[in-house]
Design an enzyme around this catalytic site. Structure first.
Site, PDB file in Angstrom:
ATOM      1  N   HIS A 155       0.819  -1.220   0.000  1.00  0.00           N
ATOM      2  CA  HIS A 155       0.000   0.000   0.000  1.00  0.00           C
ATOM      3  C   HIS A 155       0.855   1.274   0.000  1.00  0.00           C
ATOM      4  O   HIS A 155       0.350   2.355  -0.276  1.00  0.00           O
ATOM      5  CB  HIS A 155      -0.975   0.003   1.182  1.00  0.00           C
ATOM      6  CG  HIS A 155      -0.328   0.233   2.525  1.00  0.00           C
ATOM      7  ND1 HIS A 155       0.016  -0.792   3.372  1.00  0.00           N
ATOM      8  CD2 HIS A 155       0.025   1.367   3.166  1.00  0.00           C
ATOM      9  CE1 HIS A 155       0.547  -0.303   4.475  1.00  0.00           C
ATOM     10  NE2 HIS A 155       0.562   1.021   4.378  1.00  0.00           N
ATOM     11  N   ASP A 157       0.225  -7.622   1.384  1.00  0.00           N
ATOM     12  CA  ASP A 157       0.693  -6.247   1.585  1.00  0.00           C
ATOM     13  C   ASP A 157       2.214  -6.148   1.571  1.00  0.00           C
ATOM     14  O   ASP A 157       2.800  -5.358   2.303  1.00  0.00           O
ATOM     15  CB  ASP A 157       0.140  -5.654   2.884  1.00  0.00           C
ATOM     16  CG  ASP A 157       0.157  -4.121   2.868  1.00  0.00           C
ATOM     17  OD1 ASP A 157       0.192  -3.551   1.761  1.00  0.00           O
ATOM     18  OD2 ASP A 157       0.159  -3.512   3.952  1.00  0.00           O
ATOM     19  N   SER A 185       4.836   2.376   7.748  1.00  0.00           N
ATOM     20  CA  SER A 185       4.510   1.258   6.869  1.00  0.00           C
ATOM     21  C   SER A 185       5.728   0.752   6.122  1.00  0.00           C
ATOM     22  O   SER A 185       6.456   1.527   5.509  1.00  0.00           O
ATOM     23  CB  SER A 185       3.469   1.695   5.831  1.00  0.00           C
ATOM     24  OG  SER A 185       2.218   1.845   6.416  1.00  0.00           O
TER      25      SER A 185
END
Length: 350
Positions: A97, A127, A203
């Site tokens: 993402h 992911d 992230s």
């Protein structure tokens, strides 16, 4: 009666006293974190992306709770995230993402060098994404075996929260074996829960142990909560990264059906000697030629896959690996409430 008061100062001054022991323990903990920071920080990178469209809201239809969001920094044109180098020739792991839809990806190294990155591959179902840069003097981080991770052990997260480069937070492993629903709707298995603080921009950064080895890839938080953060386990991340480097994608099986969860009555369960209480009812069959599903009918209830029980769509997703593509597989179904075996040939999900 004589009373003698022992003060805290007197206790602390005694050799081997509690205060001295606490000081030793604190120094040991601090030294561990300092050593990990020195070892890992050179391999943690900042990722800047641009040129992508506005990211859509979480897909409620696929069951992604709106309060659970990956800690990226989504913007209409770009954003920032984290990643870490896994090899001296420039391969980098981050979250899908972070880089999805970006037309330009820039990697900033701790020594202030910037490089344009090539997207090697990404896997929305876990992911995980892999980038590559062409640079010298790179240092990769080693993966730990996430099966050896234990609840309560030290967990250290590194990344770039809100663009603040190379920030470090510490905590412990709070739980193991969690599942997390990805943006594609599939469940990510074997997720590590930690209370090491994560924020937007973390992230794709590494979650490491006290040796500085990667035990997970930081990927998500529960927004209203305090200290509930998640990381994709190192074993899964390494497996997916390897397939992305070799093939550019992760191959998965595909049956060409739409299904929904259905409860089985106790009578049907006992009559057919089933171990599951639920199954997957086929709502529609897509005869698109990708999968050999001609024996399936609308209304069939799938309860088994190659002698393994199927109780949900997530079970089917987990079992439809790349090993099943092009192979005849026996599905156990209920048709008119009676157990029956049918043969299917999964195609490759595009």
């Amino acid at each position: 009666m004589n009373t003698t008061f022992v003060t805290f100062a007197d206790t602390a001054s005694q050799p081997g006293g509690a205060a001295e022991q606490d000081s030793v323990l604190l120094d040991a903990y601090s030294n561990t974190i300092v050593n990990v920071a020195k070892k890992v920080s050179p391999s943690v990178v900042q990722i800047k992306v641009s040129g992508r469209a506005t990211e859509s809201a979480p897909d409620r239809k696929n069951g992604i709770p709106p309060q659970r969001r990956a800690p990226g920094r989504g913007e209409t044109d770009g954003g920032t995230g984290s990643g870490f180098i896994i090899s001296s020739d420039g391969y980098i792991i981050t979250n899908n993402h972070v880089v999805a839809g970006a037309s330009q990806i820039t990697v900033s190294l701790p020594d202030s060098r910037d490089f344009d990155a090539t997207l090697i591959g990404r896997d929305p179902a876990t992911d995980i994404a892999v980038l590559k840069i062409y640079a010298d003097n790179l240092k990769g981080i080693r993966f730990a075996d996430s099966k050896q991770v234990q609840v309560g052990q030290i967990a250290i997260a590194l990344g770039n929260p809100y663009g603040f480069q190379y920030s470090l937070t510490t905590g412990v492993v709070s739980a193991l074996g969690r599942t997390l629903r990805s943006e594609s709707g599939r469940l990510i298995d074997d997720v590590i829960q930690t209370d090491a603080a994560l924020n937007p921009g973390n992230s794709g950064g590494p979650l490491v142990d006290s040796n500085g080895d990667v035990i997970g890839v930081n990927t998500a938080v529960i927004l209203p909560a305090q200290g509930i953060c998640f990381a994709v386990s190192s074993n899964l991340a390494a497996l997916v990264a390897g397939k992305l480097i070799m093939n550019g994608r992760v191959r998965r099986g595909y049956l060409g059906i739409a299904g929904q969860l259905i409860n089985l009555t106790e009578r049907i369960k006992q009559y057919n000697q089933l171990s599951v209480r639920t199954g997957v009812m086929i709502v529609s069959v897509e005869p698109d030629g990708i999968a050999g599903n001609g024996e399936l009918r609308q209304g069939d209830i799938i309860v088994g896959f190659n002698d393994q029980s199927v109780a949900s769509v997530d079970d089917l997703h987990r079992l439809l690996t790349d090993d099943t593509i092009g192979r005849q597989i026996q599905l156990t179904i209920l048709r008119e409430n009676r157990k029956k075996g049918v043969m299917v040939t999964p195609g490759e999900l595009k």
